[in-house]
Design a protein around this motif. Structure first.
Motif, PDB file in Angstrom:
ATOM      1  N   ALA A   1      74.470  84.713  61.862  1.00  0.00           N
ATOM      2  CA  ALA A   1      73.194  83.976  62.372  1.00  0.00           C
ATOM      3  C   ALA A   1      73.434  84.685  63.836  1.00  0.00           C
ATOM      4  O   ALA A   1      73.936  83.060  64.462  1.00  0.00           O
ATOM      5  CB  ALA A   1      72.817  82.428  62.084  1.00  0.00           C
ATOM      6  N   PHE A   2      72.367  84.821  64.423  1.00  0.00           N
ATOM      7  CA  PHE A   2      72.744  85.045  66.103  1.00  0.00           C
ATOM      8  C   PHE A   2      73.826  85.646  65.977  1.00  0.00           C
ATOM      9  O   PHE A   2      74.415  85.257  67.645  1.00  0.00           O
ATOM     10  CB  PHE A   2      72.598  83.604  66.644  1.00  0.00           C
ATOM     11  N   LYS A   3      74.513  86.155  65.729  1.00  0.00           N
ATOM     12  CA  LYS A   3      75.672  86.915  65.593  1.00  0.00           C
ATOM     13  C   LYS A   3      75.422  88.535  65.331  1.00  0.00           C
ATOM     14  O   LYS A   3      74.059  89.036  64.775  1.00  0.00           O
ATOM     15  CB  LYS A   3      76.837  86.602  65.183  1.00  0.00           C
ATOM     16  N   HIS A   4      76.436  90.206  65.424  1.00  0.00           N
ATOM     17  CA  HIS A   4      76.460  91.194  65.107  1.00  0.00           C
ATOM     18  C   HIS A   4      76.773  91.406  63.864  1.00  0.00           C
ATOM     19  O   HIS A   4      77.428  91.983  64.695  1.00  0.00           O
ATOM     20  CB  HIS A   4      76.928  92.071  66.058  1.00  0.00           C
ATOM     21  N   PRO A   5      76.552  91.379  62.288  1.00  0.00           N
ATOM     22  CA  PRO A   5      77.876  91.849  61.256  1.00  0.00           C
ATOM     23  C   PRO A   5      76.644  93.632  61.256  1.00  0.00           C
ATOM     24  O   PRO A   5      76.432  94.493  62.509  1.00  0.00           O
ATOM     25  CB  PRO A   5      76.692  91.484  60.318  1.00  0.00           C
TER      26      PRO A   5
END
Length: 669
Positions: A519-523
């Motif tokens: 969540a709120f990151k860049h996977p």
């Protein structure tokens, strides 16, 4: 499907050594990406905060604006320059999109005109000369932005001509009561600097976006009488709303059903008056990758409460309670049209919040406009002509993007299946859940468009040698395959994983873990694959290879039925062959002569070293028929050989059953 219809892609005999070979994921394990799919111990992300002021001039259809962009560099690298996205340049004459995507060739604006760029250094503005390249802008800094927490502020002023309806996602359109401005991609936005490529500067060719998170304050100045509804929370209601509108909003905050905030009569009264001067509407949104808004004097407005916990009390600019809202023109009203929009908004936000991850923003808004069918954090743009099941499906889908990619911030410009596919997957279950399945099953351009049965409708895609794989970058997927592959195949793959491979309990736990971790990151796709394997408890490399990296499908056949020592009382021997390259678990249903039946699940491991198996099915009487995948749960590409009826006068082949696999048969009910 007839055997002759099978494409040459499936002509070769499946090779277990290739199907089950180890799979190397594109993104390696390192200090930023852990082996279990979680962010690594040194993971970081940069932050982009904005203070934006824009003004719309209806006489010229020009939007002008200024912003302060505060950028925090949490990476381990010093940055000598910054890249900014100017998506309005998509519409400029000569834009790369004009050549890559022919539909953008027809009409043009001048794109985004940058009036000035400066950097704030030691309290003073230093004017900079940026370098523009298509939909990107390079800003060379006077000194490197330091690593691990360095911060700088850019001031940018700009203007552009808002395109009419052909602008699609951001445009103005004419309604009988006035113009409607659906405004998105309207400000210079930071490109993402990440641990995969450094600056990700893919030009905007008309597909999707990749953005960092931050806090955004923005204001919109429009003529008096306009309604502005946008992402986040309205922070100056006392200045722009009437007492009646504020009271109605207070009523909506207590209501499970919609309350009219601005009615058709209100709109007629507003447009019938001469309006002088302007009003400025102010909004705030925390931890978001973007904002968008709609502005018009012609829109009705209704709202109802969202049954969600209030946001944190310390966040004074995001007040509770939280609202589901709809804005739309008078001609969109009707019992099966936009009168039900807020009901659909409320269901989508509450259902997805309970099922997958809590909705993090104040309000959720559905806009009935010219038909953009496009999503932004907290607000979506749909068509005023939408009605019935189509309105439910498009509303649910666009709001579902609040989770993918607005919460889980994957790179849409490269990995479209992590955006459209994941979202379409959760949408299908939302259709089942809403109002006892009123609009179930989902059956639209995004999912199972022919029959509503995905296992049958996906087969033409699997048999199409020209169909791209799910791992194909978004801009390289032909329009012909965008919905069938990116949306439908992307969603159905997760459904197969959930219902046929892991089971709902294991899948749901793993998928929720993936959302929470990223969540709120860049996977990356590799992070998703690793989370599902680690949390799901399975080696799924064969599935990722076949469904995501290839375009493989299952293909099983019943070859023969015999009896142990030619005696039905000793059990039946069913010979099954695997002819496909994606060996999904498959159900074998057996029906005996008296009508009783049982089922056996043939697991994927059956095919590790072979393509044929003989199953010993316990029984005391002759078999009437056997069927593979009787419920059409897997996309078998040739069902013509999936069943076999046994005639009473057929002589069974002598077999002692020594090489057969004895299996428990579960009675059918």
């Amino acid at each position: 499907m007839s055997g002759s219809a099978i494409t040459s892609a499936y002509a070769a005999k499946p090779d277990p050594r290739e199907i089950f070979a180890p799979l190397s994921y594109p993104q390696p394990v390192n200090v930023y990406h852990s082996s279990n799919g979680a962010p690594g111990p040194a993971a970081w992300k940069n932050k982009a905060d904005y203070t934006i002021q824009v003004k719309i001039d209806p006489a010229t259809h020009v939007l002008s604006g200024q912003e302060t962009l505060t950028y925090t560099n949490n990476s381990p690298d010093a940055l000598p320059s910054l890249w900014i996205q100017l998506d309005q340049n998509l519409y400029a004459l000569g834009a790369r999109a004009s050549f890559a995507t022919p539909r953008w060739l027809r009409n043009h604006t001048g794109g985004m005109v940058i009036d000035s760029v400066s950097v704030l250094t030691n309290g003073k503005d230093t004017t900079l000369t940026p370098t523009l390249s298509d939909t990107r802008m390079l800003v060379a800094l006077p000194r490197d932005l330091s690593a691990k927490g360095g911060k700088t502020a850019l001031k940018i002023t700009w203007h552009y001509a808002i395109p009419p309806e052909w602008g699609g996602r951001t445009a103005y359109s004419q309604d009988k009561d006035g113009e409607v401005y659906e405004i998105a991609q309207f400000y210079p936005r930071m490109a993402v600097y990440d641990d995969v490529r450094g600056w990700d500067t893919s030009p905007y060719l008309g597909q999707e976006f990749y953005l960092d998170y931050g806090d955004i304050d923005y204001s919109v100045t429009v003529p008096k009488g306009f309604l502005v509804v946008g992402s986040g929370a309205l922070t100056n209601p006392q200045e722009v709303l009437t007492t009646q509108e504020r009271n109605r909003l207070a009523d909506a905050a207590k209501s499970e059903t919609r309350v009219q905030i601005r009615s058709a009569a209100d709109v007629k009264a507003i447009v019938g008056q001469i309006q002088n001067g302007t009003q400025t509407w102010r909004f705030h949104m925390n931890n978001t990758r973007d904002v968008a808004f709609v502005a018009s004097p012609a829109l009705l407005w209704d709202a109802a409460k969202l049954d969600l916990p209030p946001l944190e009390d310390g966040n004074a600019k995001n007040p509770s309670p939280r609202l589901a809202m709809s804005v739309y023109p008078a001609e969109a009203t009707g019992a099966n049209k936009w009168d039900r929009s807020t009901e659909y908004v409320k269901h989508a936000i509450e259902y997805f919040s309970g099922k997958w991850y809590p909705y993090p923003w104040p309000n959720a808004i559905n806009v009935g406009g010219h038909g953009a069918a496009m999503e932004y954090p907290g607000i979506v743009f749909d068509g005023k002509e939408d009605a019935n099941s189509e309105l439910f499906w498009v509303t649910t889908h666009e709001l579902g993007h609040g989770w993918f990619p607005m919460i889980v911030g994957s790179n849409e410009r490269r990995h479209a299946f992590m955006d459209e596919g994941f979202n379409t997957f959760i949408d299908a279950y939302a259709s089942d859940h809403f109002n006892h399945g009123e609009f179930a099953p989902k059956k639209d351009v995004e999912f199972a468009p022919q029959t509503g049965r995905p296992a049958d409708d996906i087969v033409p895609v699997l048999k199409d040698a020209a169909a791209p794989s799910l791992m194909t970058e978004a801009d390289l997927v032909p329009e012909k395959y965008r919905h069938p592959v990116t949306y439908f195949k992307g969603a159905y793959g997760l459904q197969i994983l959930r219902e046929q491979i892991l089971g709902p309990d294991r899948f749901d736990r793993a998928f929720k873990r993936y959302i929470a971790l990223w969540a709120f990151k860049h996977p990356t796709p590799s992070d998703f694959f690793r989370v599902m394997e680690s949390e799901g408890g399975e080696n799924l490399s064969w599935f990722w290879r076949g469904w995501y990296f290839k375009n493989w499908g299952p293909d099983y056949a019943v070859q023969s039925i015999s009896y142990v020592k030619n005696n039905p009382a000793k059990g039946a021997l069913v010979h099954v062959t695997n002819k496909g390259w994606l060996p999904l678990p498959v159900v074998l249903a057996v029906t005996w002569i008296d009508g009783s039946s049982a089922r056996v699940i043939i697991p994927t491991e059956t095919w590790y070293q072979k393509n044929d198996v003989t199953l010993h099915i316990p029984g005391k009487q002759p078999v009437k028929s056997v069927v593979l995948d009787p419920d059409h749960k897997i996309p078998d590409i040739n069902r013509a050989d999936n069943s076999l009826d046994v005639k009473a006068d057929n002589a069974a082949t002598q077999d002692d059953g020594k090489n057969a696999v004895s299996v428990p048969a579960v009675p059918s009910h």
